[in-house]
Design a protein around this motif. Structure first.
Motif, PDB file in Angstrom:
ATOM      1  N   GLY A  25     -41.995  17.746  51.723  1.00 46.02           N
ATOM      2  CA  GLY A  25     -43.189  18.050  50.953  1.00 46.02           C
ATOM      3  C   GLY A  25     -42.915  18.498  49.528  1.00 46.02           C
ATOM      4  N   SER A  26     -41.653  18.618  49.169  1.00 45.09           N
ATOM      5  CA  SER A  26     -41.256  19.056  47.830  1.00 45.09           C
ATOM      6  C   SER A  26     -40.723  17.885  47.021  1.00 45.09           C
ATOM      7  CB  SER A  26     -40.140  20.104  47.928  1.00 45.09           C
ATOM      8  OG  SER A  26     -40.540  21.206  48.684  1.00 45.09           O
ATOM      9  N   SER A  27     -40.651  18.089  45.719  1.00 48.62           N
ATOM     10  CA  SER A  27     -39.926  17.130  44.880  1.00 48.62           C
ATOM     11  C   SER A  27     -38.449  17.286  45.208  1.00 48.62           C
ATOM     12  CB  SER A  27     -40.170  17.421  43.410  1.00 48.62           C
ATOM     13  OG  SER A  27     -41.500  17.118  43.072  1.00 48.62           O
ATOM     14  N   ALA A  28     -37.756  16.174  45.291  1.00 55.80           N
ATOM     15  CA  ALA A  28     -36.358  16.210  45.694  1.00 55.80           C
ATOM     16  C   ALA A  28     -35.562  15.134  44.970  1.00 55.80           C
ATOM     17  CB  ALA A  28     -36.236  16.007  47.206  1.00 55.80           C
ATOM     18  N   VAL A  29     -34.262  15.355  44.920  1.00 58.01           N
ATOM     19  CA  VAL A  29     -33.311  14.355  44.446  1.00 58.01           C
ATOM     20  C   VAL A  29     -32.423  14.009  45.631  1.00 58.01           C
ATOM     21  CG1 VAL A  29     -31.502  13.806  42.789  1.00 58.01           C
ATOM     22  CG2 VAL A  29     -33.343  15.377  42.141  1.00 58.01           C
ATOM     23  N   VAL A  30     -32.305  12.725  45.912  1.00 53.10           N
ATOM     24  CA  VAL A  30     -31.505  12.256  47.048  1.00 53.10           C
ATOM     25  C   VAL A  30     -30.480  11.264  46.520  1.00 53.10           C
ATOM     26  CG1 VAL A  30     -31.564  11.089  49.276  1.00 53.10           C
ATOM     27  CG2 VAL A  30     -33.483  12.543  48.587  1.00 53.10           C
ATOM     28  N   GLN A  31     -29.213  11.575  46.723  1.00 54.09           N
ATOM     29  CA  GLN A  31     -28.133  10.667  46.348  1.00 54.09           C
ATOM     30  C   GLN A  31     -27.772   9.822  47.558  1.00 54.09           C
ATOM     31  OE1 GLN A  31     -26.604  10.262  43.276  1.00 54.09           O
ATOM     32  NE2 GLN A  31     -25.582   8.534  44.208  1.00 54.09           N
ATOM     33  N   THR A  32     -27.801   8.497  47.381  1.00 55.31           N
ATOM     34  CA  THR A  32     -27.445   7.588  48.464  1.00 55.31           C
ATOM     35  C   THR A  32     -26.181   6.833  48.086  1.00 55.31           C
ATOM     36  OG1 THR A  32     -28.590   5.604  47.687  1.00 55.31           O
ATOM     37  CG2 THR A  32     -29.923   7.250  48.859  1.00 55.31           C
ATOM     38  N   THR A  33     -25.720   6.021  48.984  1.00 56.60           N
ATOM     39  CA  THR A  33     -24.549   5.194  48.700  1.00 56.60           C
ATOM     40  C   THR A  33     -24.841   4.149  47.638  1.00 56.60           C
ATOM     41  OG1 THR A  33     -25.120   3.728  50.528  1.00 56.60           O
ATOM     42  CG2 THR A  33     -23.579   5.521  51.009  1.00 56.60           C
ATOM     43  N   GLN A  34     -26.135   3.905  47.352  1.00 57.02           N
ATOM     44  CA  GLN A  34     -26.528   2.892  46.372  1.00 57.02           C
ATOM     45  C   GLN A  34     -27.080   3.479  45.077  1.00 57.02           C
ATOM     46  OE1 GLN A  34     -25.897  -0.419  46.988  1.00 57.02           O
ATOM     47  NE2 GLN A  34     -24.852   0.510  48.726  1.00 57.02           N
ATOM     48  N   GLY A  35     -27.152   4.794  44.957  1.00 56.38           N
ATOM     49  CA  GLY A  35     -27.703   5.434  43.767  1.00 56.38           C
ATOM     50  C   GLY A  35     -28.584   6.598  44.152  1.00 56.38           C
ATOM     51  N   SER A  36     -29.315   7.141  43.184  1.00 56.14           N
ATOM     52  CA  SER A  36     -30.147   8.304  43.483  1.00 56.14           C
ATOM     53  C   SER A  36     -31.620   7.954  43.403  1.00 56.14           C
ATOM     54  CB  SER A  36     -29.821   9.454  42.540  1.00 56.14           C
ATOM     55  OG  SER A  36     -30.135   9.120  41.218  1.00 56.14           O
ATOM     56  N   VAL A  37     -32.420   8.758  44.110  1.00 55.81           N
ATOM     57  CA  VAL A  37     -33.868   8.629  44.130  1.00 55.81           C
ATOM     58  C   VAL A  37     -34.432  10.023  43.872  1.00 55.81           C
ATOM     59  CG1 VAL A  37     -35.879   7.959  45.495  1.00 55.81           C
ATOM     60  CG2 VAL A  37     -33.716   6.782  45.844  1.00 55.81           C
ATOM     61  N   ARG A  38     -35.389  10.120  42.946  1.00 58.28           N
ATOM     62  CA  ARG A  38     -36.018  11.395  42.619  1.00 58.28           C
ATOM     63  C   ARG A  38     -37.514  11.236  42.790  1.00 58.28           C
ATOM     64  NH1 ARG A  38     -34.243  15.556  38.964  1.00 58.28           N
ATOM     65  NH2 ARG A  38     -32.539  14.145  38.454  1.00 58.28           N
ATOM     66  N   GLY A  39     -38.117  12.064  43.644  1.00 58.28           N
ATOM     67  CA  GLY A  39     -39.551  11.986  43.869  1.00 58.28           C
ATOM     68  C   GLY A  39     -39.990  12.958  44.933  1.00 58.28           C
ATOM     69  N   LEU A  40     -41.179  12.746  45.470  1.00 57.36           N
ATOM     70  CA  LEU A  40     -41.750  13.614  46.489  1.00 57.36           C
ATOM     71  C   LEU A  40     -41.261  13.176  47.867  1.00 57.36           C
ATOM     72  CD1 LEU A  40     -43.759  15.880  47.176  1.00 57.36           C
ATOM     73  CD2 LEU A  40     -45.528  14.122  47.323  1.00 57.36           C
TER      74      LEU A  40
END
Length: 73
Positions: A25-40
């Motif tokens: 439910g929060s804004s988050a940054v997620v690093q994956t093996t293919q790059g990062s994603v920033r969003g809710l």
């Protein structure tokens, strides 16, 4: 064997899952093996998450996540 009941065998990391649940439910940054994603962080399931970026849902498999943290910006 019934093909639509076949599941990929993958280990679910309970620590990653619990961390993701804690920032659901929060804004988050997620690093994956293919790059990062920033969003809710909209959805957290044992095998995947959904991060919404400017209205578009990104489905990320949990086993592809390297790290994640709440976005404090």
């Amino acid at each position: 064997m019934n093909s639509h009941n076949t599941w990929k065998n993958s280990a679910i990391d309970p620590y990653v899952y619990q961390t993701l649940i804690s920032i659901h439910g929060s804004s988050a940054v997620v690093q994956t093996t293919q790059g990062s994603v920033r969003g809710l962080l909209k959805t957290v399931m044992p095998d995947h998450i959904v991060v919404e970026v400017t209205g578009t849902p990104f489905y990320v498999r949990t086993d592809q996540i390297i790290w994640a943290f709440p976005d404090q910006r």
